[in-house]
Design an enzyme around this catalytic site. Sequence first.
Site, PDB file in Angstrom:
ATOM      1  N   HIS A  93      32.767 -10.891 -41.628  1.00 59.65           N
ATOM      2  CA  HIS A  93      33.165 -12.295 -41.503  1.00 59.65           C
ATOM      3  C   HIS A  93      33.896 -12.485 -40.181  1.00 59.65           C
ATOM      4  CE1 HIS A  93      34.537 -16.310 -42.544  1.00 59.65           C
ATOM      5  NE2 HIS A  93      35.701 -15.961 -42.023  1.00 59.65           N
ATOM      6  N   ASP A 172      37.474 -23.681 -54.210  1.00 58.69           N
ATOM      7  CA  ASP A 172      37.654 -23.837 -52.757  1.00 58.69           C
ATOM      8  C   ASP A 172      37.074 -25.147 -52.268  1.00 58.69           C
ATOM      9  OD1 ASP A 172      38.508 -22.752 -50.130  1.00 58.69           O
ATOM     10  OD2 ASP A 172      36.376 -22.970 -49.708  1.00 58.69           O
ATOM     11  N   ARG A 179      42.649 -30.105 -48.313  1.00 60.84           N
ATOM     12  CA  ARG A 179      43.422 -29.582 -47.166  1.00 60.84           C
ATOM     13  C   ARG A 179      42.988 -30.279 -45.887  1.00 60.84           C
ATOM     14  NH1 ARG A 179      41.903 -23.794 -47.095  1.00 60.84           N
ATOM     15  NH2 ARG A 179      43.193 -23.663 -45.256  1.00 60.84           N
ATOM     16  N   SER A 194      41.069 -18.947 -49.059  1.00 60.75           N
ATOM     17  CA  SER A 194      39.838 -19.724 -48.941  1.00 60.75           C
ATOM     18  C   SER A 194      38.694 -18.848 -48.423  1.00 60.75           C
ATOM     19  CB  SER A 194      40.112 -20.901 -47.996  1.00 60.75           C
ATOM     20  OG  SER A 194      38.929 -21.521 -47.609  1.00 60.75           O
ATOM     21  N   LYS A 198      35.494 -16.786 -51.051  1.00 64.47           N
ATOM     22  CA  LYS A 198      34.044 -16.999 -50.880  1.00 64.47           C
ATOM     23  C   LYS A 198      33.343 -15.683 -50.569  1.00 64.47           C
ATOM     24  CE  LYS A 198      35.146 -20.328 -48.149  1.00 64.47           C
ATOM     25  NZ  LYS A 198      35.405 -21.465 -47.301  1.00 64.47           N
TER      26      LYS A 198
END
Length: 460
Positions: A93, A172, A179, A194, A198
Amino acid sequence: MSDSSGHLHMPIHMIDLIRKKRDRGVLSEAEIGFLVCGAAGESIPLEQLSAWLMAAWLNGLELDEIRALTVAMRDSGAKFDPSRLGKVAVDKHSTGGVGDKTSFLVAPIAAACGVAVPMISGRALGHTGGTLDKLEAIPAYRTALTLEEFEAVLQKCGASIVSQTPALVPADRVLYALRDRTGTVESPGLICASILSKKLAAGLNALVLDVKTGSGAFLRKREDTEYLAALMVATAEAAGTRTVALMTDMGQPLGAMAGNWIELAECVGLMRGNRPVESEDLRELSLILAGWMIHLGGQAETPEAGYARAEGAIVDGSALRIFLEMIAAQGGDVLAFDDAHFHKPGATRVVEALETGFISSMDTTMLGWAVQRLGAGREKAGEPVDPHAGIHFHARRGAFVEKGQPLATLYATREAMLAEPESLLKRAIVFSATKPETVPLVSRIFTQDDAEIYLRNAVR
Ligand code: URA
């Protein structure tokens, strides 16, 4: 109602959780679970969730709260189970950047080395490009697969890159949208929960985090970036996923291309063995990240041995074969990569250097906005993006350029969209008479032990 020790279970009320966080209290796992369940099930009113988010943004979250929040969010909806693949499942990621296209290289490379890569990706956000938007530049490529289709592509190819399904991490979706509208995005604990919820809902055994630093990163302050990297590693490890974070340079775009189709074409070129000097940082970072994925996936003793295997998968053509197979399995037309006329931008302009000297620094966020405004990104959520828009950078930081030498080629949807990005580009690139110092591509690595030591000593 009482538990085995005779303690009475008191009902939980959202108003008490708001007051607790407002008064700098620490929520229990049960209280976090209640909040996440209520967000996912839409049983807690949005004004109460918003108030709690702001209290959390202002007063921060303790490590135990962040762990509980991450796990509860991960478990708030459907999850992917990679165990049937019979391989270790590893993903990468990135916190987001300009020209950041390593996913197209690391996914097929790691798959070629025996690791399963179930990659659930996102769209363009702010000044940064989105993996899904880039992939959708390939004619007919489908990013919205069902979990069954995702598994079938993974069985066939070892890697699959898809979008989040509506059933995955519903908490989320509710909390992130709130948010975004309540000024509570930039909180390390909320960002960590968050992102990780995921990623971890994909059932990963291991995760490599590419945390960007420098002028193109979302978090600009070095200490904030380090804290986020350490936090994500410690939180994912506590949730049972082996994780490492590499802090990497985003002080200039990664590689030569930033846009949609042109980024894919750059990656395919590298996998075909082309090595233009402007793409060397992209190749190197991708091999380092893939090396870690291969190591954590149990296919190499060390990350360095993983790097060597990763390079082998480029040289022997197996990474390219898997990438093209994956695209075809998701409906994409791979012939586009052999069609020299496929890349058809509406308008093209070459921007020349205004002075002679070394390129000393770049405002990479400004360059990212230039790319977006050429048509590669969207003004409003849901709008289509132009697959052909983007920038080809001809010179890198540290290069000596003569006045009038081409700095970059802009590709826009239409002529009228060239002027603003050209002006942003000229402002973003800074010249000097002396050669700037070299910036390392990877400046720090956080393993579990490093992350825990860092967090013990961090003053927040
Ligand atoms: N990306 C996410 O998915 N969540 C955040 O909070 C920030 C970036």
